[in-house]
Every structure is written in C-alpha cells, then in structure tokens.
Design an enzyme around this catalytic site. Structure first.
Site, PDB file in Angstrom:
ATOM      1  N   GLY A   1       0.835  -1.196   0.000  1.00 10.20           N
ATOM      2  CA  GLY A   1       0.000   0.000   0.000  1.00 10.20           C
ATOM      3  C   GLY A   1       0.868   1.243   0.000  1.00 10.20           C
ATOM      4  N   ASN A   2       2.017   1.185   0.684  1.00  6.50           N
ATOM      5  CA  ASN A   2       2.936   2.322   0.685  1.00  6.50           C
ATOM      6  C   ASN A   2       3.551   2.529  -0.684  1.00  6.50           C
ATOM      7  OD1 ASN A   2       3.097   3.479   3.392  1.00  6.50           O
ATOM      8  ND2 ASN A   2       3.774   1.454   3.997  1.00  6.50           N
TER       9      ASN A   2
ATOM     10  N   LYS B   1       0.876  -5.544  16.074  1.00 13.31           N
ATOM     11  CA  LYS B   1       0.796  -4.673  14.898  1.00 13.31           C
ATOM     12  C   LYS B   1       0.057  -3.381  15.255  1.00 13.31           C
ATOM     13  CE  LYS B   1       1.034  -4.092  10.351  1.00 13.31           C
ATOM     14  NZ  LYS B   1       2.271  -4.038   9.604  1.00 13.31           N
TER      15      LYS B   1
ATOM     16  N   LYS C   1       0.185  -9.107   3.895  1.00 14.96           N
ATOM     17  CA  LYS C   1      -0.287  -9.317   2.513  1.00 14.96           C
ATOM     18  C   LYS C   1       0.659 -10.208   1.716  1.00 14.96           C
ATOM     19  CE  LYS C   1       2.230  -6.106  -0.070  1.00 14.96           C
ATOM     20  NZ  LYS C   1       3.222  -6.048   1.004  1.00 14.96           N
TER      21      LYS C   1
ATOM     22  N   LYS D   1       8.674 -11.104   3.425  1.00 16.13           N
ATOM     23  CA  LYS D   1       8.761 -11.201   1.959  1.00 16.13           C
ATOM     24  C   LYS D   1       9.676 -12.353   1.563  1.00 16.13           C
ATOM     25  CE  LYS D   1       8.258  -6.199   1.712  1.00 16.13           C
ATOM     26  NZ  LYS D   1       6.797  -6.167   1.793  1.00 16.13           N
TER      27      LYS D   1
END
Lengths: 320, 320
Positions: free
Chosen positions: A20-21, A136, A221, A283
C-alpha cells in the site's frame, strides 16, 4: 531479456504482491494515488503473460490508517465498525482505483483484459500464537489519558511509544485459507486480472460447523499472496516493494545486494537476523515458501527496478 | 407453491435487488446489521435455484451517508475522497458482511455455495440529462454558512431544505453498461451467488478511446439490477423493498394492492403518477423493462412477504 520462469509454465496465473505504501505514497492526495496506479499498471504490462491470468494482492496500511482516524473523530456520533469491516472498505476503494487504472493502461497498450476486484475473506486460526500477542500498531496515536480510556472501554491492547503516545495494537496471525478461492481461480484461469486478498484479506475465523466470524486483526499481505500462489499453482510469484532488491547488512557500510539465493540460503540469512521481521523478513519467507512448495523461483523487486530485474540486472530471485 | 417463472428457464441466474434501508435498518448498530443479513439470507434460500446462480444488487444509502459524515468531520485533516470512491468503500464493507452472512446461512441449511462480492463499476452517459440536473441529496445537512462555503469551495450543487439546512445534491444518471459483466456472468453461470453492482455501482464515464473516469453521482440500484438482469438473460428478476407489494392510491383510504399487472398497465399507472419517482417508480419501471426485454415476469415484494409472494398470496408480479 532472460527466459522468465513463467514462460515455461503455460497458462498458470502469476501472483503479484505489492505494498500500500509503494503504490499510494500519499494517502492525503487521491490524485497522486491514481497517478501511481497508472505507473504501476505500466510496469505490470511487463509481467502480464499473453494467455495466463494474474492475481494482484495489494497492501492497505495508509488507507486503513485514514479510515481509523475518521472512525475515531466521529466515534460519539457514528458507531465504530470493527477492523475487519474497515479492511473490507479499503478492498473496495483500492480495488476500484486499481482495477480502473489497470484496465485503462492495458487498453491504452492494446490489451483488452477483463480486470475485476473480488472482496476476499481470509481464514486465520484463533489459536495462532499471534492472536495472544498483538504486535501490529493500527490507527492514530492517542494521549495517555485518551489511550488508556479507549483501551478500557473498547478492550483494546495498546502499546506506549515514548514521546508520541499510545497506539492500539492488533494481532497479525498467519493466513490459512482463502474463502473466495474458487472465484479467484476460475477467473485467473480464464486469463483475467484479479485484484484479490487486498490488505492481506479480511480476517475471519471458522467455527467447527463452518460458520465464519470477523476477527479484529491484520494479515501480512505477502503471506496471503504466497498462500494464494500455492493454492493456484501459480507459474510465478513476484513481490514489489520499495527497494529494487534484498540486501545483506542492509543500511550499513557493508550493505551488499542479493540478486539470487536458494530457499535454504534464505533460511540461513533469516536465522542470522539479516531481514527484519516487520519488513523484508516476511517477503523473503513468503518467496522461500513458494519456491519450495512449487519448485519455481520467486522474485522480489520494486516497480522502478522491475524492467532491470526481468533482464537479470536487479531484483532478488529466490530459487527452490 | 405456484410454479415460479425461473423453474422453466433452466440454469439461467436470477437477479435480486434489495434496499440498503431494508437490509440494514440501523446504520448505528453493526450487530443489528449482521442480524438483518442473516434474516435476509434465510429468505434467500426460498429463491436460490438448485443449479443456477444468483446475483444480488444491494443498496447503500445509509452506509454512504455515514461515510460522508465522517469525511466532513475530518476534512481539514484527511483529504476527502470523491463520491465514487466512497461508493466503492461501501461495496467492500456491505459486500463482505452480506457474503459472509449468506455463506453461513446457506451452509447451515446444507447448501455449500460459492459466494463472492465483485467490486462493480457502472458506466453512465455524461450527456444524460440527469447530469445537468442533480437531484439526489447525499451526506449531512449543513448550516447556511457552512453549506454555502462548501458549495463554493467544492463546486457542489446544493439544495436548501427549509428548517433543516443545506444539503449536497448529485446527479442520478441511468446505468448504461457494467464493466465487470464478464466476471459476474462467468461466476453466476457456474451456479455461484455473486454480490455485484452494490449501491447501483460505482459511477464511471467512458472516453471515446475507452478510458474510464470516476463520476460523482449515484445510480439507482433497481435500474442497475434490471440492466444486469437483461445482460445476463436472467431467468428471474426480483426487487425486495420495505412493502410486500405495490399499491394504487398508496397512503390514501382508497389504497388497493396490485398483485399483478402487465408492463403496459404499469406504464399507464406510472404516467398517472401512481408510483413516486423517488421510491416505487424506478422499481416498477425496472420490472417492466425486464418483463418486456426478456418476456418473463418480474416480482416486487419484501423480505417478510416473500414466502407469501412465492405462493401467489402477496407481492406484485409484472408480466410482459
């Protein structure tokens, strides 16, 4: 251009995750957001296979942050929706802007591709250790008084960040299952471009009888994208982030780019703490999981570096 | 039970429209909203054909109203998204809650059906006469000073409602085309239950070269549902609203229920002003449009009256 792994896998879809960033750097400027979506769509043209579909999993950090700010500002007048409903809202708005921009850019490039966004629920395990250890941060910073009052009245877990205030923290459990998988697989199998699993998906838990309930959590995500890639037997898995490649000794004078590593080598570097848990770590883990499960390489790069990465001059390939 | 028209049409999907008000009577109470979704899902079981799909088109009036209130309350801190993006947000949140409740209720009834929500863009014509004549009030009431200032700074059209204040008005153009039609048709054709076109769809306009742009408008959800029903060659078209049937002389001592009428009879009553433009009018027109285009009857009823309507004791059937 080097031969890309998905050129060998026929009509299996690609799965692409991006932040999103990375996509929407300025949540206060919707016009800029649209421009970034256009640039992203142009990069995507480099990836989109001729006959196979593609599934896009976007982040939603800044967008869900804005919604939480608004919810707080109007809490006395409008009942606050739970976090899962706010994630669903961002899937609607980001999915719309992305699908529109992608369809426009593809059409301008002479490709008439069906592009659609599926609102996506993702099952998490209520016994996931992360559920007992919310880490978070979401939403605004509060003063000590207001933060403490909200923690009590709303039953929130909070964290105090010295000098800035109190913030709500929520769990970030692992994704276990994608509810709308059938729809996503169908459509990607027809060569369509699907926006799905936005923000990591709307977190739900499943009772023994199959009933779904919303969960106030956020899901990473990249991990949701890896789960989708595995479930779809994806021909390729790509994560686009803010840096062109992963590095050893990131941010130190010894920083050294990693252009390729095996999943086993990735494990060694992960164990050595080379990749921070909140950013590059998930990731790398997601790519290693895909590479091992399907025996195909995965790629980490950025929108800007993607052309070079596809020619073997940038990016980090993680191989089985 | 009478033989229902869609029992003759084989595997063609049904299209069902229902109001955001009917479904979610209390926007301030999300738990109540969920309970209403469950009740709606139970009614839906009466309709869902064994082998054919179903497309649900829901309203979003109260929900988009809440979002506009929040946007106004935080306009100085967070840039306001345009109305099309807010409609997209409601498609995400309502679509999620509906899809989850429907899947749960269907599962509890022993039906394992794929249920998914597609974020849906609907093309409107920038030359639609409605675009020059905005009539649909959206968002909060403002004081005279604030309303006038916003009208100037934002370029809004407004209407003054004596004693209550100033409100923004937006156009309500006719729906012309559904961008994600392929995805919706595919999935409904597989027997799935799709939530689509929520709030009447996200309004977009299409340039001559095919490029899509957002439009600040709202589209009547019943008309979008009729367009979808026609495009999908739907076996049935049903509008669920707050009353069990349409009436002549509604709200007068002479009120008389209409259980059945032809599309031509509907035209006569419409021309005579029997059905108000803002409420029953578009529903009747949408049903007549469907009945004429596909040669099949359409039904108007309510969630509560649906069982009786399906047995011929309530509801308004509009026949070709």
């Amino acid at each position: 251009m080097i031969e890309l792994p998905w050129e060998k896998t026929g009509d299996q879809p690609l799965v692409l995750a991006f932040g999103g960033n990375a996509l929407l750097p300025d949540p206060d400027d919707p016009a800029a957001a649209e421009q970034r979506a256009v640039e992203f769509a142009e990069a995507l043209l480099l990836l989109l296979p001729e006959h196979a579909g593609l599934v896009l999993v976007h982040g939603n950090g800044p967008q869900v942050g804005s919604l939480l700010l608004r919810v707080e500002a109007t809490r006395d007048e409008i009942a606050a929706e739970p976090l899962d409903v706010l994630v669903a809202q961002t899937q609607g708005s980001i999915g719309y802007l992305l699908a529109r921009a992608l369809r426009n850019s593809l059409l301008a490039a002479g490709r008439e591709v069906e592009v659609a966004t599926v609102v996506t629920q993702v099952v998490v395990d209520p016994n996931d250790p992360a559920m007992l250890n919310p880490t978070k941060p979401v939403g605004p910073f509060y003063s000590d008084d207001k933060g403490t009052a909200l923690a009590e009245s709303q039953g929130w877990d909070t964290v105090e960040i010295p000098g800035r205030g109190i913030r709500r923290v929520v769990p970030s459990p692992l994704p276990k299952d994608v509810i709308e998988l059938h729809t996503i697989a169908d459509s990607a199998g027809h060569g369509h471009l699907m926006v799905a699993g936005g923000g990591g998906g709307i977190p739900v838990r499943r009772d023994e009888d199959g009933t779904l309930h919303g969960v106030e959590a956020v899901i990473d995500k990249d991990r949701t994208a890896a789960l989708l890639a595995e479930a779809l037997d994806a021909g390729g898995f790509i994560i686009l982030t803010e840096v062109g490649h992963a590095s050893r000794s990131f941010g130190t004078p010894e920083e050294e780019p990693i252009y390729s590593m095996t999943a086993d080598e990735a494990d060694v570097l992960l164990a050595a703490g080379e990749f921070p848990p909140g950013s590059m770590g998930p990731k790398i883990e997601s790519c290693a999981q895909y590479a091992r499960a399907l025996g195909r390489p995965a790629l980490i790069s950025s929108v800007d570096a993607l052309p070079d990465a596809l020619e073997g001059r940038d990016g980090t390939w993680i191989t089985p």
